[in-house]
Design a protein around this motif. Structure first.
Motif, PDB file in Angstrom:
ATOM      1  N   ALA A   1      -7.165   4.038  -3.983  1.00 11.75           N
ATOM      2  CA  ALA A   1      -7.815   4.714  -5.295  1.00 11.75           C
ATOM      3  C   ALA A   1      -9.290   4.485  -5.268  1.00 11.75           C
ATOM      4  CB  ALA A   1      -7.235   3.952  -6.367  1.00 11.75           C
ATOM      5  N   LYS A   2      -9.684   3.407  -4.719  1.00 11.67           N
ATOM      6  CA  LYS A   2     -11.200   3.270  -4.475  1.00 11.67           C
ATOM      7  C   LYS A   2     -11.785   4.225  -3.783  1.00 11.67           C
ATOM      8  CE  LYS A   2     -12.452  -1.261  -4.220  1.00 11.67           C
ATOM      9  NZ  LYS A   2     -12.382  -2.597  -3.651  1.00 11.67           N
ATOM     10  N   SER A   3     -11.201   4.497  -2.738  1.00 15.95           N
ATOM     11  CA  SER A   3     -12.055   5.262  -1.699  1.00 15.95           C
ATOM     12  C   SER A   3     -11.722   6.668  -1.916  1.00 15.95           C
ATOM     13  CB  SER A   3     -11.327   4.961  -0.256  1.00 15.95           C
ATOM     14  OG  SER A   3      -9.918   5.455  -0.136  1.00 15.95           O
ATOM     15  N   LEU A   4     -10.786   7.281  -2.718  1.00 20.34           N
ATOM     16  CA  LEU A   4     -10.616   8.606  -2.723  1.00 20.34           C
ATOM     17  C   LEU A   4     -11.096   9.019  -4.362  1.00 20.34           C
ATOM     18  CD1 LEU A   4      -7.322   9.657  -1.106  1.00 20.34           C
ATOM     19  CD2 LEU A   4      -9.607  10.066  -0.197  1.00 20.34           C
ATOM     20  N   LEU A   5     -10.936   8.213  -5.212  1.00 20.68           N
ATOM     21  CA  LEU A   5     -11.094   8.418  -6.478  1.00 20.68           C
ATOM     22  C   LEU A   5     -12.557   7.670  -7.237  1.00 20.68           C
ATOM     23  CD1 LEU A   5      -7.595   8.243  -8.241  1.00 20.68           C
ATOM     24  CD2 LEU A   5      -8.796  10.195  -7.103  1.00 20.68           C
ATOM     25  N   GLY A   6     -12.801   6.594  -6.618  1.00 19.91           N
ATOM     26  CA  GLY A   6     -13.901   5.871  -6.883  1.00 19.91           C
ATOM     27  C   GLY A   6     -13.575   4.840  -8.114  1.00 19.91           C
TER      28      GLY A   6
ATOM     29  N   CYS B   1       2.254  -7.583  -5.059  1.00 21.43           N
ATOM     30  CA  CYS B   1       0.949  -7.735  -5.030  1.00 21.43           C
ATOM     31  C   CYS B   1       0.288  -6.159  -4.650  1.00 21.43           C
ATOM     32  CB  CYS B   1       0.241  -8.997  -4.567  1.00 21.43           C
ATOM     33  SG  CYS B   1      -1.436  -8.753  -4.209  1.00 21.43           S
ATOM     34  N   PHE B   2      -0.527  -5.467  -4.763  1.00 23.17           N
ATOM     35  CA  PHE B   2      -0.987  -4.072  -4.669  1.00 23.17           C
ATOM     36  C   PHE B   2      -2.108  -3.828  -4.068  1.00 23.17           C
ATOM     37  CE2 PHE B   2       2.631  -3.852  -7.133  1.00 23.17           C
ATOM     38  CZ  PHE B   2       3.518  -2.910  -6.838  1.00 23.17           C
ATOM     39  N   SER B   3      -2.496  -3.145  -3.079  1.00 20.12           N
ATOM     40  CA  SER B   3      -3.582  -2.545  -2.557  1.00 20.12           C
ATOM     41  C   SER B   3      -4.255  -1.430  -3.422  1.00 20.12           C
ATOM     42  CB  SER B   3      -3.610  -2.094  -1.275  1.00 20.12           C
ATOM     43  OG  SER B   3      -4.719  -1.609  -0.695  1.00 20.12           O
ATOM     44  N   ILE B   4      -5.576  -1.458  -3.763  1.00 22.03           N
ATOM     45  CA  ILE B   4      -5.918  -0.180  -4.567  1.00 22.03           C
ATOM     46  C   ILE B   4      -7.212   0.377  -3.720  1.00 22.03           C
ATOM     47  CG2 ILE B   4      -5.518  -1.191  -6.946  1.00 22.03           C
ATOM     48  CD1 ILE B   4      -8.477  -2.478  -6.951  1.00 22.03           C
TER      49      ILE B   4
ATOM     50  N   PHE C   1      -1.245   7.016  -5.953  1.00 21.54           N
ATOM     51  CA  PHE C   1      -2.181   5.768  -6.084  1.00 21.54           C
ATOM     52  C   PHE C   1      -1.722   4.724  -6.688  1.00 21.54           C
ATOM     53  CE2 PHE C   1      -4.812   9.719  -6.035  1.00 21.54           C
ATOM     54  CZ  PHE C   1      -5.616   9.498  -4.824  1.00 21.54           C
ATOM     55  N   ASN C   2      -1.790   3.612  -6.048  1.00 20.87           N
ATOM     56  CA  ASN C   2      -1.512   2.333  -6.892  1.00 20.87           C
ATOM     57  C   ASN C   2      -2.680   2.106  -7.904  1.00 20.87           C
ATOM     58  OD1 ASN C   2       0.923   1.719  -5.265  1.00 20.87           O
ATOM     59  ND2 ASN C   2      -0.229   0.688  -3.851  1.00 20.87           N
ATOM     60  N   ILE C   3      -2.342   1.658  -9.045  1.00 18.05           N
ATOM     61  CA  ILE C   3      -3.466   1.288  -9.940  1.00 18.05           C
ATOM     62  C   ILE C   3      -3.371  -0.160 -10.721  1.00 18.05           C
ATOM     63  CG2 ILE C   3      -4.885   2.252 -12.094  1.00 18.05           C
ATOM     64  CD1 ILE C   3      -5.164   3.871  -9.619  1.00 18.05           C
TER      65      ILE C   3
ATOM     66  N   SER D   1       0.877  -1.329  -0.135  1.00 18.19           N
ATOM     67  CA  SER D   1       0.166   0.011  -0.001  1.00 18.19           C
ATOM     68  C   SER D   1       0.829   1.225  -0.010  1.00 18.19           C
ATOM     69  CB  SER D   1      -0.758  -0.234   1.463  1.00 18.19           C
ATOM     70  OG  SER D   1      -0.146  -0.187   2.537  1.00 18.19           O
ATOM     71  N   GLU D   2       0.317   2.495  -0.417  1.00 18.84           N
ATOM     72  CA  GLU D   2       1.139   3.669  -0.544  1.00 18.84           C
ATOM     73  C   GLU D   2       1.406   4.054   0.794  1.00 18.84           C
ATOM     74  OE1 GLU D   2      -2.213   3.638  -3.640  1.00 18.84           O
ATOM     75  OE2 GLU D   2      -2.045   2.916  -1.439  1.00 18.84           O
ATOM     76  N   GLY D   3       2.950   4.419   0.736  1.00 19.92           N
ATOM     77  CA  GLY D   3       3.208   5.266   2.107  1.00 19.92           C
ATOM     78  C   GLY D   3       3.267   4.364   3.157  1.00 19.92           C
TER      79      GLY D   3
END
Length: 329
Positions: A288-293, A282-285, A226-228, A118-120
């Motif tokens: 991006a889901k919560s802030l950008l939809g 393997c990344f968490s999104i 953001f991880n995409i 995850s980011e950060g």
């Protein structure tokens, strides 16, 4: 809005630019003009095209002036690979452009320590390799720029981009077409490592969706990274097994040492395999889901199958058996 896309004729831009036109934006694409877009779309008729060699103009110190002169509300930078180039553009756009959205890479992260990354967080080890190091430095510079009250920026970090028109990163973490032939023929495939290493793909249109959402939700995206990626990642063994099944086969994998694997392939393919498998990412999104939809449509195997099908249909990939899966979206 007036939106300038730098490098809009490539993998991402082929899907992003038509999206932006359909949303009602006035779009200008800056590219070298040497490449046809990967996907045809009528929206390209409404796009202003500017031919420019960014590398040369960066050396001459004129590229930032070219972009700034267009008076864009938003600049989307899809082809920036060095901190020097990114910094030069930021300094020129500061105070003149409302939002800079940058394309980074998940290779800004090193090998996975905990999954998902995850980011950060401390979920990945130190970055390595010039490409990843540069992308990480750019992302950090952009975050600091916005935090200090300068240009509003956002960086999106895609996984391994997949789509019709180009070869996907395959089950061995490289672009070797022989891998697909072996899987389609039911032939043994030599696999270095444990086979549990992870790769995280993303369909180019899902990535384009994320860029569009970052533009639409500027306040939420400001100063963020953001991880995409797709909703899930693939392991080497799982990927090979799924892909073999498309041809009515079962993957026959033989575990070999890294030394033996490197001797069986080219230096380029061997290095690519090591780079992907050593990172095992393997990344968490969730951010991006919560802030950008962000809501990706494609699972990774669906995205890869679409790419493989296109390559076969266009005589760019030789396989031993016909695909048995129905057409994907």
């Amino acid at each position: 809005m007036k939106i300038v896309v730098i490098g809009g004729s490539g993998h991402i831009g082929s899907f992003l630019v038509p999206r932006l036109v359909r949303a009602g934006h006035e779009v200008t694409n800056i590219s070298r003009g040497r490449h046809k877009t990967y996907v045809d779309a009528p929206e390209w008729q409404n796009v202003r095209q500017i031919a420019a060699d960014r590398e040369q103009e960066d050396r001459e110190g004129t590229f930032g002036d070219r972009v700034a002169a267009l008076g864009a509300d938003v600049v989307v930078d899809l082809v920036c690979f060095t901190l020097e180039s990114a910094t030069s553009l930021v300094e020129r756009l500061r105070g003149q452009t409302g939002h800079l959205v940058h394309c980074g890479s998940v290779w800004r992260y090193g090998p996975s320590r905990k999954l998902p990354i995850s980011e950060g967080s401390d979920t990945a080890g130190p970055t390595f390799g010039d490409y990843g190091i540069q992308k990480d430095r750019i992302a950090r510079m952009l975050k600091d720029e916005t935090a200090s009250g300068g240009l509003v920026t956002t960086s999106l970090h895609p996984g391994h981009i997949v789509g019709p028109g180009w070869h996907p990163i395959g089950p061995l973490g490289n672009l070797d077409p022989a891998v697909w032939h072996a899987l389609s023929a039911g032939e043994p495939l030599q696999v270095p490592g444990s086979g549990t290493e992870m790769m995280h793909h993303v369909h180019a249109d899902d990535l384009a969706q994320a860029f569009e959402m970052a533009i639409e939700h500027r306040e939420a995206a400001a100063g963020e990274d953001f991880n995409i990626v797709a909703p899930t990642a693939l392991s080497v063994r799982g990927y090979a097994d799924i892909a073999a099944g498309w041809f009515g086969q079962t993957a026959k994998l033989e575990t070999v040492s890294w030394e033996d694997f490197r001797q069986s392939t080219t230096p380029e393919f061997g290095e690519s395999t090591w780079g992907h498998l050593y990172r095992s990412q393997c990344f968490s999104i969730e951010k991006a889901k919560s802030l950008l939809g962000y809501a990706p449509r494609y699972e990774p195997e669906e995205a890869v199958l679409e790419s493989v099908r296109w390559l076969i249909d266009n005589d760019q990939l030789s396989v031993a058996a016909a695909l048995q899966e129905p057409a994907v979206r």
